[in-house]
Design a protein around this motif. Structure first.
Motif, short mmCIF file in Angstrom:
data_model
loop_
_atom_site.label_atom_id
_atom_site.label_comp_id
_atom_site.label_asym_id
_atom_site.label_seq_id
_atom_site.Cartn_x
_atom_site.Cartn_y
_atom_site.Cartn_z
N LEU A 127 -4.21 -44.12 25.37
CA LEU A 127 -3.65 -45.20 24.62
C LEU A 127 -5.27 -45.96 25.49
CD1 LEU A 127 -3.10 -47.23 23.34
CD2 LEU A 127 -2.21 -48.61 24.97
N GLY A 128 -6.14 -46.00 26.42
CA GLY A 128 -7.18 -45.92 26.27
C GLY A 128 -7.98 -45.42 26.34
N TRP A 129 -8.39 -43.90 26.19
CA TRP A 129 -9.11 -43.60 25.16
C TRP A 129 -9.96 -43.64 23.98
CZ3 TRP A 129 -9.39 -39.48 21.98
CH2 TRP A 129 -8.93 -38.85 21.73
N HIS A 130 -8.18 -43.60 23.71
CA HIS A 130 -9.01 -43.95 21.64
C HIS A 130 -8.86 -45.44 21.34
CE1 HIS A 130 -6.20 -40.43 21.09
NE2 HIS A 130 -6.29 -40.54 19.40
N VAL A 131 -8.78 -46.30 22.51
CA VAL A 131 -8.84 -47.73 22.05
C VAL A 131 -10.90 -47.71 22.87
CG1 VAL A 131 -8.29 -50.60 22.95
CG2 VAL A 131 -6.91 -48.82 22.57
N ALA A 132 -11.00 -47.30 23.90
CA ALA A 132 -12.43 -46.71 24.10
C ALA A 132 -13.65 -46.26 22.80
CB ALA A 132 -12.54 -46.29 25.18
N LEU A 133 -12.92 -45.93 22.02
CA LEU A 133 -13.47 -44.64 21.12
C LEU A 133 -13.31 -45.78 20.29
CD1 LEU A 133 -13.02 -40.74 21.29
CD2 LEU A 133 -14.57 -42.42 22.45
N TYR A 134 -12.46 -46.05 19.43
CA TYR A 134 -11.75 -47.52 18.51
C TYR A 134 -13.05 -48.80 19.33
CZ TYR A 134 -10.74 -51.16 15.78
OH TYR A 134 -10.38 -52.55 15.10
N ARG A 135 -13.54 -49.07 19.84
CA ARG A 135 -14.50 -49.55 20.47
C ARG A 135 -15.70 -49.97 19.87
NH1 ARG A 135 -13.43 -54.34 19.06
NH2 ARG A 135 -14.79 -55.18 20.41
N LEU A 136 -15.85 -48.64 20.38
CA LEU A 136 -17.59 -47.86 20.63
C LEU A 136 -17.92 -48.50 19.20
CD1 LEU A 136 -19.72 -46.61 21.85
CD2 LEU A 136 -18.51 -44.17 20.82
N VAL B 166 -22.12 -40.95 23.92
CA VAL B 166 -21.27 -41.95 25.27
C VAL B 166 -19.64 -41.45 24.84
CG1 VAL B 166 -20.51 -44.86 24.43
CG2 VAL B 166 -22.90 -44.29 24.03
N ALA B 167 -19.60 -40.72 24.04
CA ALA B 167 -17.86 -40.47 24.20
C ALA B 167 -18.37 -39.27 25.47
CB ALA B 167 -17.60 -40.08 22.93
N ASN B 168 -19.05 -38.52 25.43
CA ASN B 168 -18.95 -38.30 26.95
C ASN B 168 -18.71 -38.77 28.23
OD1 ASN B 168 -19.13 -36.12 28.72
ND2 ASN B 168 -21.40 -34.97 27.84
N ARG B 169 -18.49 -39.54 27.92
CA ARG B 169 -18.86 -40.76 29.42
C ARG B 169 -17.34 -41.20 29.34
NH1 ARG B 169 -24.13 -42.37 28.19
NH2 ARG B 169 -23.21 -44.20 27.47
N VAL B 170 -17.00 -41.33 27.68
CA VAL B 170 -15.23 -41.92 27.52
C VAL B 170 -14.37 -40.49 28.04
CG1 VAL B 170 -14.12 -42.65 25.85
CG2 VAL B 170 -15.82 -43.95 25.71
N PHE B 171 -14.84 -40.33 28.48
CA PHE B 171 -13.49 -38.65 28.84
C PHE B 171 -13.77 -38.22 29.65
CE2 PHE B 171 -12.82 -38.03 23.77
CZ PHE B 171 -12.39 -37.74 23.73
N GLN B 172 -15.15 -38.66 30.95
CA GLN B 172 -14.78 -37.96 31.84
C GLN B 172 -14.57 -38.94 32.73
OE1 GLN B 172 -19.12 -38.10 32.77
NE2 GLN B 172 -20.01 -36.58 31.23
N LEU B 173 -14.41 -40.46 32.02
CA LEU B 173 -13.77 -40.72 32.90
C LEU B 173 -12.06 -40.84 32.97
CD1 LEU B 173 -15.76 -44.53 31.81
CD2 LEU B 173 -15.69 -43.51 34.06
N ILE C 86 -17.43 -32.10 26.98
CA ILE C 86 -16.81 -32.52 27.82
C ILE C 86 -15.27 -33.11 26.73
CG2 ILE C 86 -15.97 -34.17 29.33
CD1 ILE C 86 -17.71 -32.03 30.04
N PRO C 87 -15.76 -33.61 26.02
CA PRO C 87 -14.62 -34.07 25.03
C PRO C 87 -13.03 -32.67 24.82
CG PRO C 87 -16.10 -35.45 24.31
CD PRO C 87 -17.14 -34.31 25.64
N THR C 88 -14.14 -32.30 24.13
CA THR C 88 -14.12 -30.66 23.42
C THR C 88 -12.25 -29.68 25.53
OG1 THR C 88 -15.19 -30.08 22.14
CG2 THR C 88 -13.34 -28.37 23.15
N LEU C 89 -13.15 -29.93 26.02
CA LEU C 89 -12.94 -29.44 27.20
C LEU C 89 -11.28 -30.19 27.50
CD1 LEU C 89 -15.44 -28.11 29.57
CD2 LEU C 89 -13.51 -27.03 28.87
N PHE C 90 -11.51 -31.13 27.35
CA PHE C 90 -10.27 -32.51 27.86
C PHE C 90 -9.15 -32.53 26.64
CE2 PHE C 90 -7.84 -36.54 26.94
CZ PHE C 90 -7.90 -37.02 28.43
N LEU C 91 -9.26 -32.48 25.22
CA LEU C 91 -8.37 -32.38 24.39
C LEU C 91 -7.91 -30.53 24.90
CD1 LEU C 91 -10.37 -33.20 21.19
CD2 LEU C 91 -9.12 -34.57 22.75
#
Length: 260
Positions: free
Chosen positions: A233-242, A196-203, A59-64
């Motif tokens: 910005l949202g997914w970068h902040v989420a992964l950074y916090r993770l 967990v990153a998978n769920r972040v990119f789904q969101l 999912i992250p790869t497809l998103f990017l």
């Protein structure tokens, strides 16, 4: 009529993506079955672990890889044709700036990965600090030069695309965001945080599907550009916090002695 065509294209786009995922599943199963029955348990476990990690990163790869096309298709639901063209040009031009950031990430990725695997925190921090400044200042410089040189650049595509200047300046926040927060995707991969990153990119996909048409409807092409920045910005902040919560590392390294 136009909306019906766009919806058909969107449906075909996502169905084809889902079909690729379905077709990949047997390949993963065959890869699992290729492990010899008499192989050591640790070898089989390693194979299963990395195939599982690959599925989590799908999912992250497809998103990017597909996000630009997804943004254009979703925006076309609410934007007139000329504004969709303007958004497309702005996205494509900012991708040139983004290429510089991703190229530096690719250069330092092997050394960061080796240092993470060895637990060499000092080297990781030094690499992050050096690469952050190699990416950040050129990205900021180009963003600052766009108000001066952006309009002649866009005029190459036609005088009507001069209106893409403000969305382009807005979208150039993406390379700056990526430069500041560092190679977060690399870290979640090496540190085994893919699930967990998978769920972040789904969101993030859901957020794109909601924010781009919503802001595009009320504020036009500029609203769609702002929606894209908000999601990035949202997914970068989420992964950074993770990464910060689950490990001792920080990918945001603006100073050489910043506390981890």
């Amino acid at each position: 009529m136009r909306h019906e065509v766009v919806l058909d294209v969107l449906a075909l786009y996502f169905v084809s993506t889902a079909a690729v995922c379905v077709l990949l599943a047997p390949l993963f199963r065959r890869a699992m079955a290729s492990v010899p029955a008499n192989s050591r348990r640790c070898d089989r476990n390693e194979r299963r672990r990395w195939i599982g990690a690959g599925l989590d990163l799908l999912i992250p790869t497809l998103f990017l890889e597909l996000s630009v096309n997804t943004i254009i298709l979703i925006a076309s639901l609410v934007l007139p044709t000329d504004e969709v063209a303007i958004l497309t040009i702005a996205l494509r031009v900012q991708a040139v700036v983004l290429f510089g950031v991703t190229s530096i990430n690719m250069v330092v990725a092997p050394r960061i990965a080796r240092s993470l695997g060895a637990g060499d925190e000092a080297t990781v921090n030094d690499l992050l600090f050096a690469s952050t400044h190699l990416k950040l200042w050129p990205a900021l410089l180009l963003a600052c030069l766009l108000p001066v040189f952006g309009e002649p650049l866009l005029a190459i595509f036609g005088p009507e695309y001069a209106a893409a200047l403000l969305p382009l300046i807005t979208l150039c926040a993406i390379p700056v965001i990526m430069a500041v927060f560092g190679p977060v995707v690399l870290f979640v991969t090496v540190l085994e945080l893919e699930a967990v990153a998978n769920r972040v990119f789904q969101l993030a996909f859901v957020a794109l599907a909601i924010l781009v048409p919503a802001l595009g409807y009320y504020f036009g092409v500029q609203g769609a550009a702002v929606a894209v920045i908000a999601v990035w910005l949202g997914w970068h902040v989420a992964l950074y916090r993770l990464i910060r919560v689950r490990t001792r590392y920080s990918t945001l390294r603006l100073t050489p002695r910043q506390a981890a």
